[in-house]
Design an enzyme around this catalytic site. Structure first.
Site, PDB file in Angstrom:
ATOM      1  N   LYS A  45      30.564  -6.435 -63.588  1.00  0.00           N
ATOM      2  CA  LYS A  45      30.689  -5.009 -63.901  1.00  0.00           C
ATOM      3  C   LYS A  45      31.857  -4.773 -64.846  1.00  0.00           C
ATOM      4  CE  LYS A  45      31.010  -0.458 -61.632  1.00  0.00           C
ATOM      5  NZ  LYS A  45      31.102   0.263 -60.344  1.00  0.00           N
ATOM      6  N   SER A  82      27.623   3.655 -59.147  1.00  0.00           N
ATOM      7  CA  SER A  82      27.962   3.454 -60.537  1.00  0.00           C
ATOM      8  C   SER A  82      27.701   2.046 -61.052  1.00  0.00           C
ATOM      9  CB  SER A  82      29.443   3.772 -60.745  1.00  0.00           C
ATOM     10  OG  SER A  82      30.261   2.876 -59.996  1.00  0.00           O
ATOM     11  N   SER A 123      28.861   2.764 -54.445  1.00  0.00           N
ATOM     12  CA  SER A 123      28.421   2.310 -55.764  1.00  0.00           C
ATOM     13  C   SER A 123      27.932   0.876 -55.823  1.00  0.00           C
ATOM     14  CB  SER A 123      29.553   2.500 -56.787  1.00  0.00           C
ATOM     15  OG  SER A 123      29.723   3.866 -57.072  1.00  0.00           O
TER      16      SER A 123
END
Length: 528
Positions: A101, A176, A200
């Site tokens: 990420k 997210s 998330s």
């Protein structure tokens, strides 16, 4: 082995094949890079591939990656192969590819956090998570798309365009950490790292039909993780099955002197009890989270999963967390308050976007207006207001008290049961654009995940089945959330593994989804 076989295999199976020298690390990495090049909307040229501008992306592009580090991934693969041939004793996941990420720093590689504010920023150091991946010889393929500064539940808040859900390319993958989850579900990487502040990791895992775990707060170092809400942020693993997820968390976890919030306890062995089953375990169904706006299909899948656990020998009990309904409003005061403080560093002076103006004050305002998207600005404003003179007692401190009450509710519940369960999300994945104009509807996606985040306990989402959307389309994935006491992450994996083995669900989106799904394209015989 064919590329389809390699990209359809899980991490443990790939690791076994690599150790047996049935395939080389370079072949594994090249197979995954080829799948990214074909399906992700990147300019696959040179050593560093960049995602195409959002307006140039097609409806069939997943857009999981923002940057693909093809050159360094191939170089790392060649080095691993050379050392394996030389007889070096390598780590268990050596040679297995991973997607990272874009909120975690990687030396020499852009880290944008999905924001124009950090576009082009290249950190000079690795996050502890990144360093531990390197030390374990896990091959990082690149950095994944995300909601800007991890603020969102759909990956539509990225400044670089939304990610699409491999189960239905017209739907969101959650957020997210939607880019990381989509990369795993689409067969672009068998493993990925996300971060979880209020759900998330767990919510995207549920939306993309994979496994995702939020470790106990402090179990994984936050050093090098660009902060959203420091008392909540936690990095964690994604994979297509429970075993792979546990293996990755074992690489990530452990005390780090660079992180003041790092848990000093020794690393837990998450595999020791993985196959012990659930017979004799007491599983609590959280009443307040079971019915929190759940679509009928989601509730049916959840109840069927509970019935499966009961057939496996678990004792099912109804449990109340009386303050859980206040978790969402408390979270959306605590997290924005911390964000308003953390994001104050992006002022156009030290690093990040700078818009020149006649004065420092004007430059600061112009830089932040140009660099931050609307959702980030909204949360900064909420947080700043909650911390302002005359309001801090009524808002922030009251939310902090609610947080304490929620933690006490969990502690009380765990005195009577071993784990707690709920639906991970109240709905199946929604369509792109469906909630972008309704922030409150978007926030309600996190209704079942934020209480565990506020309490700091470990929580995991495991696929529980599929359900149709309310418009009749689908089937689409549904996740079961499992929560355990602090530092008892292994319990979550034990229950998740038992359910996974009993249900035998296929992780391939193409095996369930409609014509807009992206299949793993693996050969006959399964994921391995």
């Amino acid at each position: 082995m064919s590329d389809a076989a390699l990209t359809g295999m899980g991490a443990a199976a790939l690791a076994d094949a690599l150790r047996a020298r049935e395939v080389s690390t370079r072949e594994v990495v090249d197979a995954h890079l080829d799948r990214i090049a074909r399906h992700d909307g990147v300019d696959a040229d040179g050593d560093v591939w960049h995602a195409r501008p959002s307006e140039e992306l097609g409806r069939d592009d997943v857009h999981a990656f923002l940057v693909v580090t093809a050159g360094s991934a191939r170089a790392h693969a060649d080095d691993i192969d050379r050392r394996r041939v030389a007889g070096e004793d390598l780590a268990p996941l050596a040679g297995v590819p991973l997607a990272l990420k874009d909120v975690l720093t990687m030396r020499g590689v852009p880290t944008t956090c999905g924001s124009r504010m950090l576009e082009g920023w290249v950190p000079p150091y690795d996050a502890t998570v990144t360093r531990r991946l390197r030390e374990a010889d896990v091959v990082v393929l690149g950095k994944t798309n995300m909601d800007e500064f991890a603020m969102g539940s759909s990956t539509e808040n990225s400044a670089f365009g939304p990610t699409r859900n491999p189960w239905d390319l017209d739907r969101v993958p959650g957020g997210s950490s939607g880019g990381s989850a989509a990369a795993v579900a689409a067969g672009m990487a068998p493993l990925a790292i996300g971060t979880d502040t209020g759900g998330s990791i767990r919510q995207p895992a549920a939306f993309t039909g994979i496994v995702g775990a939020k470790p106990t707060y402090g179990a994984v170092s936050r050093h090098g993780l660009v902060a959203f809400a420091s008392s909540l942020d936690q990095a964690g693993p994604f994979a297509r099955d429970v075993t792979d997820t546990a293996l990755l968390q074992m690489v990530l976890q452990g005390h780090d002197p660079h992180d003041a919030t790092s848990d000093p306890m020794p690393r837990a062995d998450l595999l020791a009890t993985l196959r012990d089953g659930v017979a004799g375990l007491r599983i609590g169904v959280v009443e307040e989270l079971e019915s929190a706006g759940c679509e009928p299909g989601v509730r049916t899948v959840f109840l069927d999963a509970i019935a499966t656990l009961e057939r496996l020998g678990a004792t099912i009990e109804r449990v109340s967390l009386p303050h859980a309904p206040y978790g969402l409003p408390a979270y959306y005061l605590v997290a924005p308050a911390e964000a308003s403080s953390n994001l104050a560093r992006f002022d156009g002076v030290r690093y990040g976007l700078r818009v020149d103006a006649p004065s420092a004050e004007a430059m600061n305002a112009a830089s932040r207006a140009a660099g931050f998207g609307p959702e980030v600005r909204r949360r900064i404003m909420i947080g700043t207001h909650a911390l302002s003179s005359g309001y801090v007692d009524a808002y922030y401190l009251q939310a902090a008290r609610v947080r304490t009450l929620i933690a006490r509710d969990y502690a009380s519940a765990f005195a009577h049961v071993d784990v707690l369960v709920s639906p991970t999300t109240p709905t199946v994945p929604f369509r792109l654009g469906e909630r972008t104009d309704d922030p409150l509807a978007m926030y309600r996606s996190d209704v079942a995940t934020v209480p565990a985040s506020l309490a700091g306990i470990p929580a995991l989402s495991v696929p529980a089945g599929t359900a149709e959307a309310e418009d009749g389309s689908g089937p689409l994935p549904v996740g079961l959330q499992i929560m355990a006491p602090l530092r008892e992450d292994a319990r979550n994996y034990r229950v998740a593994f038992a359910l996974e083995q009993a249900l035998g669900l296929d992780p391939d989106p193409g095996a369930h989804g409609g014509p807009r799904a992206l299949p793993l394209a693996r050969p006959q015989g399964g994921a391995g």
